[in-house]
Write a protein that holds these residues in place. Structure first.
Motif, PDB file in Angstrom:
ATOM      1  N   PRO A  59      62.778 -47.606 -27.529  1.00 17.84           N
ATOM      2  CA  PRO A  59      63.068 -46.399 -26.819  1.00 17.84           C
ATOM      3  C   PRO A  59      62.903 -46.737 -25.235  1.00 17.84           C
ATOM      4  O   PRO A  59      62.183 -47.387 -24.855  1.00 17.84           O
ATOM      5  CB  PRO A  59      61.722 -45.659 -26.984  1.00 17.84           C
ATOM      6  N   ASN A  60      63.929 -46.027 -24.245  1.00 16.16           N
ATOM      7  CA  ASN A  60      63.922 -46.178 -22.930  1.00 16.16           C
ATOM      8  C   ASN A  60      64.175 -47.609 -22.534  1.00 16.16           C
ATOM      9  O   ASN A  60      63.843 -47.938 -21.227  1.00 16.16           O
ATOM     10  CB  ASN A  60      62.715 -45.771 -22.197  1.00 16.16           C
ATOM     11  N   TRP A  71      69.408 -47.638 -25.415  1.00 10.10           N
ATOM     12  CA  TRP A  71      68.785 -46.383 -26.117  1.00 10.10           C
ATOM     13  C   TRP A  71      69.170 -45.316 -25.725  1.00 10.10           C
ATOM     14  O   TRP A  71      69.435 -44.969 -24.265  1.00 10.10           O
ATOM     15  CB  TRP A  71      67.270 -46.610 -25.895  1.00 10.10           C
ATOM     16  N   GLN A  74      66.018 -40.146 -29.618  1.00  7.61           N
ATOM     17  CA  GLN A  74      65.476 -40.628 -30.922  1.00  7.61           C
ATOM     18  C   GLN A  74      66.075 -41.383 -31.870  1.00  7.61           C
ATOM     19  O   GLN A  74      67.041 -40.672 -32.446  1.00  7.61           O
ATOM     20  CB  GLN A  74      64.838 -39.398 -31.364  1.00  7.61           C
TER      21      GLN A  74
ATOM     22  N   ILE B   7      57.193 -40.773 -27.194  1.00  2.00           N
ATOM     23  CA  ILE B   7      58.411 -41.721 -27.256  1.00  2.00           C
ATOM     24  C   ILE B   7      58.599 -42.004 -25.708  1.00  2.00           C
ATOM     25  O   ILE B   7      58.823 -43.009 -25.359  1.00  2.00           O
ATOM     26  CB  ILE B   7      59.813 -40.851 -27.985  1.00  2.00           C
ATOM     27  N   ALA B  63      63.005 -35.137 -29.352  1.00  3.27           N
ATOM     28  CA  ALA B  63      62.029 -35.230 -30.299  1.00  3.27           C
ATOM     29  C   ALA B  63      61.228 -33.828 -30.239  1.00  3.27           C
ATOM     30  O   ALA B  63      61.210 -33.422 -29.260  1.00  3.27           O
ATOM     31  CB  ALA B  63      60.813 -36.405 -30.188  1.00  3.27           C
ATOM     32  N   LEU B  81      54.083 -36.460 -32.141  1.00  3.47           N
ATOM     33  CA  LEU B  81      55.611 -36.285 -32.772  1.00  3.47           C
ATOM     34  C   LEU B  81      55.218 -35.079 -33.818  1.00  3.47           C
ATOM     35  O   LEU B  81      54.219 -35.302 -34.601  1.00  3.47           O
ATOM     36  CB  LEU B  81      56.203 -37.383 -33.452  1.00  3.47           C
ATOM     37  N   GLU B  83      56.781 -34.512 -36.493  1.00  2.00           N
ATOM     38  CA  GLU B  83      57.047 -34.952 -37.937  1.00  2.00           C
ATOM     39  C   GLU B  83      55.517 -35.578 -38.331  1.00  2.00           C
ATOM     40  O   GLU B  83      55.545 -35.900 -39.557  1.00  2.00           O
ATOM     41  CB  GLU B  83      58.236 -35.836 -37.992  1.00  2.00           C
TER      42      GLU B  83
END
Lengths: 182, 87
Positions: A59-60, A71, A74, B7, B63, B81, B83
């Motif tokens: 990520p990132n 990236w 998500q 994230i 997200a 998150l 989830e």
């Protein structure tokens, strides 16, 4: 046979030099959005690495130069500058010509972008090879650091005109302030 | 106000969309009685102190996250998150 003339998203709008910054369009070539299926990220990354030399980015982060894997959300990444290999474990969608990508270089590049995005662009936080999905003015888009004073900014192609307008206005404001301070 | 996306890291509040209390993750069974559905759809506490909300990192990674924050001090205590969260 009819020979179609491809028109880039920022055709007729760029390049521009304003104050200390230059804004140029980046022709990224072929682009593919990769979205690994659940539990397939490692397998997709390995397959990608053996086929084009770059793995699936964290990520990132943005990996490689040509081709690149960037990236972009998500469990999603863009493969830029290479044909998409066969990837059994991922959904692959052609994004060629879908993005308007511009490069902004110059001493005031950070100051110009700081007028448009809430992202922390300090060199200690946002380093070369870092990428982020964020806001650019009223648009959602991506910002990637290429160097100390060099960034890539991307939005969907339909917003190319707005992107150039926003960057131009921010750069003109910075240039005007520099003149005033002289 | 900055929210710690699990994230993306700490990001500006403008990148997020606010949905409501994390109760929304706790959907009653389809055959639950009307009282349970009434609570789920309409009834919320109005706490002075810690609360847990659902936010969407709309202009970022996309997200859904559950943010724990304090309504009195405005302190943001953390995020996970959705989830992975239990309401």
């Amino acid at each position: 046979m009819v020979n179609l003339i491809a028109k880039t998203p920022c055709a007729g709008l760029l390049p521009k030099t304003i104050g200390t910054v230059t804004v140029t369009e980046v022709n990224a070539g072929q682009m593919t959005l990769l979205a690994p299926h659940r539990g397939q990220k490692k397998a997709v990354s390995d397959a990608l690495k053996s086929a084009v030399g770059v793995g699936f980015p964290a990520p990132n982060r943005c990996l490689g130069t040509a081709p690149r894997a960037m990236w972009c959300g998500q469990e999603q990444a863009l493969l830029i500058g290479a044909a998409c290999p066969e990837l059994a474990g991922a959904a692959c969608v052609d994004h060629s010509d879908a993005w308007a990508i511009v490069q902004i270089d110059g001493a005031d590049a950070v100051a110009v972008l700081a007028r448009l995005t809430p992202l922390d662009l300090r060199a200690t936080e946002f380093k070369r090879g870092h990428t982020a999905r964020t806001l650019i003015g009223h648009m959602t888009g991506g910002i990637t650091r290429l160097g100390a004073h060099s960034f890539e900014v991307m939005v969907m192609r339909s917003m190319a005109g707005t992107l150039v307008h926003d960057l131009t206005q921010a750069a003109e404001n910075m240039a005007a302030r520099a003149l005033q301070g002289r | 106000m900055r929210l710690p996306c699990p994230i993306c890291g700490e990001r500006d509040r403008r990148e997020f969309y606010y949905q409501g209390h994390a109760t929304l993750l706790d959907r009653p069974a389809a055959d639950a009685d009307a009282g349970a559905w009434d609570d789920y759809v309409h009834n919320r506490d109005n706490p002075a102190g810690e609360t847990r909300d659902l936010w969407h990192h709309e202009a970022g990674c996309g997200a859904w996250i559950v943010v724990t924050r304090n309504t009195v001090t405005h302190e943001v205590l953390g995020a996970v998150l959705a989830e992975k969260a239990k309401s």
